[in-house]
Structures are given as C-alpha cells and as structure tokens.
Motif scaffolding. Sequence first.
Motif, PDB file in Angstrom:
ATOM      1  N   SER A 154      -2.011   3.302  -4.232  1.00  0.00           N
ATOM      2  CA  SER A 154      -1.972   1.988  -4.330  1.00  0.00           C
ATOM      3  C   SER A 154      -2.341   1.001  -3.269  1.00  0.00           C
ATOM      4  O   SER A 154      -1.944   0.953  -2.037  1.00  0.00           O
ATOM      5  CB  SER A 154      -0.245   1.764  -4.666  1.00  0.00           C
ATOM      6  OG  SER A 154      -0.082   0.377  -4.525  1.00  0.00           O
ATOM      7  N   LEU A 155      -3.696   0.788  -3.613  1.00  0.00           N
ATOM      8  CA  LEU A 155      -4.522   0.043  -2.612  1.00  0.00           C
ATOM      9  C   LEU A 155      -4.907  -1.155  -3.204  1.00  0.00           C
ATOM     10  O   LEU A 155      -5.004  -1.403  -4.355  1.00  0.00           O
ATOM     11  CB  LEU A 155      -5.732   0.863  -2.024  1.00  0.00           C
ATOM     12  CG  LEU A 155      -5.359   2.359  -1.381  1.00  0.00           C
ATOM     13  CD1 LEU A 155      -6.566   3.255  -1.235  1.00  0.00           C
ATOM     14  CD2 LEU A 155      -4.653   2.190  -0.152  1.00  0.00           C
ATOM     15  N   ASN A 156      -5.640  -2.063  -2.070  1.00  0.00           N
ATOM     16  CA  ASN A 156      -6.070  -3.412  -2.549  1.00  0.00           C
ATOM     17  C   ASN A 156      -7.405  -3.150  -3.284  1.00  0.00           C
ATOM     18  O   ASN A 156      -8.342  -2.507  -2.788  1.00  0.00           O
ATOM     19  CB  ASN A 156      -6.387  -3.930  -1.237  1.00  0.00           C
ATOM     20  CG  ASN A 156      -6.914  -5.404  -1.682  1.00  0.00           C
ATOM     21  OD1 ASN A 156      -7.565  -5.632  -2.605  1.00  0.00           O
ATOM     22  ND2 ASN A 156      -7.263  -6.270  -0.809  1.00  0.00           N
ATOM     23  N   THR A 195     -10.008  -4.641  -4.367  1.00  0.00           N
ATOM     24  CA  THR A 195     -11.193  -5.654  -3.822  1.00  0.00           C
ATOM     25  C   THR A 195     -11.636  -5.150  -2.515  1.00  0.00           C
ATOM     26  O   THR A 195     -12.810  -5.587  -1.934  1.00  0.00           O
ATOM     27  CB  THR A 195     -10.890  -7.201  -3.722  1.00  0.00           C
ATOM     28  OG1 THR A 195      -9.737  -7.153  -2.802  1.00  0.00           O
ATOM     29  CG2 THR A 195     -10.285  -7.463  -5.266  1.00  0.00           C
ATOM     30  N   SER A 196     -10.992  -3.945  -1.847  1.00  0.00           N
ATOM     31  CA  SER A 196     -11.564  -3.557  -0.614  1.00  0.00           C
ATOM     32  C   SER A 196     -12.102  -2.222  -0.654  1.00  0.00           C
ATOM     33  O   SER A 196     -12.019  -1.544  -1.530  1.00  0.00           O
ATOM     34  CB  SER A 196     -10.285  -3.611   0.485  1.00  0.00           C
ATOM     35  OG  SER A 196      -9.907  -4.850   0.826  1.00  0.00           O
ATOM     36  N   TYR A 218     -12.913   1.333   0.895  1.00  0.00           N
ATOM     37  CA  TYR A 218     -11.797   2.392   2.028  1.00  0.00           C
ATOM     38  C   TYR A 218     -12.723   3.724   2.144  1.00  0.00           C
ATOM     39  O   TYR A 218     -13.325   4.064   1.193  1.00  0.00           O
ATOM     40  CB  TYR A 218     -10.702   2.593   1.345  1.00  0.00           C
ATOM     41  CG  TYR A 218      -9.462   1.583   1.316  1.00  0.00           C
ATOM     42  CD1 TYR A 218      -9.380   0.633   0.073  1.00  0.00           C
ATOM     43  CD2 TYR A 218      -9.095   1.014   2.356  1.00  0.00           C
ATOM     44  CE1 TYR A 218      -8.678  -0.318  -0.027  1.00  0.00           C
ATOM     45  CE2 TYR A 218      -8.030   0.103   2.300  1.00  0.00           C
ATOM     46  CZ  TYR A 218      -7.998  -0.914   0.956  1.00  0.00           C
ATOM     47  OH  TYR A 218      -6.997  -1.689   0.976  1.00  0.00           O
ATOM     48  N   VAL A 269       0.796  -1.175  -0.145  1.00  0.00           N
ATOM     49  CA  VAL A 269      -0.040   0.104   0.050  1.00  0.00           C
ATOM     50  C   VAL A 269       0.865   1.193  -0.003  1.00  0.00           C
ATOM     51  O   VAL A 269       1.858   1.398   0.984  1.00  0.00           O
ATOM     52  CB  VAL A 269      -0.997  -0.185   1.292  1.00  0.00           C
ATOM     53  CG1 VAL A 269      -1.652   1.234   1.207  1.00  0.00           C
ATOM     54  CG2 VAL A 269      -2.047  -1.300   1.242  1.00  0.00           C
ATOM     55  N   LYS A 321      -6.441   6.012 -10.428  1.00  0.00           N
ATOM     56  CA  LYS A 321      -5.922   5.594  -9.215  1.00  0.00           C
ATOM     57  C   LYS A 321      -5.448   6.881  -8.352  1.00  0.00           C
ATOM     58  O   LYS A 321      -4.329   6.852  -7.644  1.00  0.00           O
ATOM     59  CB  LYS A 321      -4.978   4.342  -9.241  1.00  0.00           C
ATOM     60  CG  LYS A 321      -5.413   3.356  -9.622  1.00  0.00           C
ATOM     61  CD  LYS A 321      -4.495   2.134  -9.609  1.00  0.00           C
ATOM     62  CE  LYS A 321      -4.843   0.716 -10.415  1.00  0.00           C
ATOM     63  NZ  LYS A 321      -4.021  -0.372 -10.270  1.00  0.00           N
TER      64      LYS A 321
END
Length: 120
Positions: free
Chosen positions: A24-26, A28-29, A31, A1, A76
């Motif tokens: 730069s994050l997951n 599929t989650s 936030y 991350v 992003k």
Amino acid sequence: VQLVESGGGSVQTGGSLRLSCALSLNPTSDYCLAWLRQAPGKEREGVALIFTRDHSSYYLGSVKGRFTISRDNDKKTLYLQLGSLKTEDTAMYYCAAGLRRTYDPYEYIYWGQGTQVTVS
C-alpha cells in the motif's frame, strides 16, 4: 503506507517457497522495493531489489539464480520466489520500500513485519 508479508514456512533443503508482500504505497512515487533477511546473530541484509519505474532487478550474489523478485502491479503485490533452498537461507524475511537503489537496510523507509523461512 503498509507492507504485509506472507508465505514463509519450513522447507527441506533443495525445496522452494514463494513469499508475498501486499503493498500500500503512494502510486505516484517511484520506489525501490526489496526483500531483506536477517538470520539469528547476523545483520540484516538485502537479497533482491526491484524498481517500480523500470522493473529492473538486482540480486545478492549468494541468491542469484535461485531467487526471483517480481511485482504484480494490478494486485499491488511483491513476490520473492525462493528455490534450491539451503540451510543458510534460514532467516526472517522482510519486504521494504525506499527511494534509493541499495542493499543497505538502513536506507529503507517502509517495512513489513517479516515472515520466517526455515530450511532444514
């Protein structure tokens, strides 16, 4: 991350700036993405929030109508458009990501390094 801010600088009262935060994050989650700031001698405070799931946004009362938070999913990137700037907006601005809808900085898990905004 990883979160990396850019776009800070010096501006005159009444001016505008746009801050950016490369994310730069997951993917599929879900936030809560936020911009927070910390002025010298003051506690860090949340100023704007946006949810990745439904894009709902929330603002601190003192910036509502002057600041706009947005997100470009393809690039992003998280943005904060600052307008009608006042000297009291001078602070280090941080982008952050967490799981809860809150202005409380202690609830945020991931942080950028900060970018300075100075209004004079």
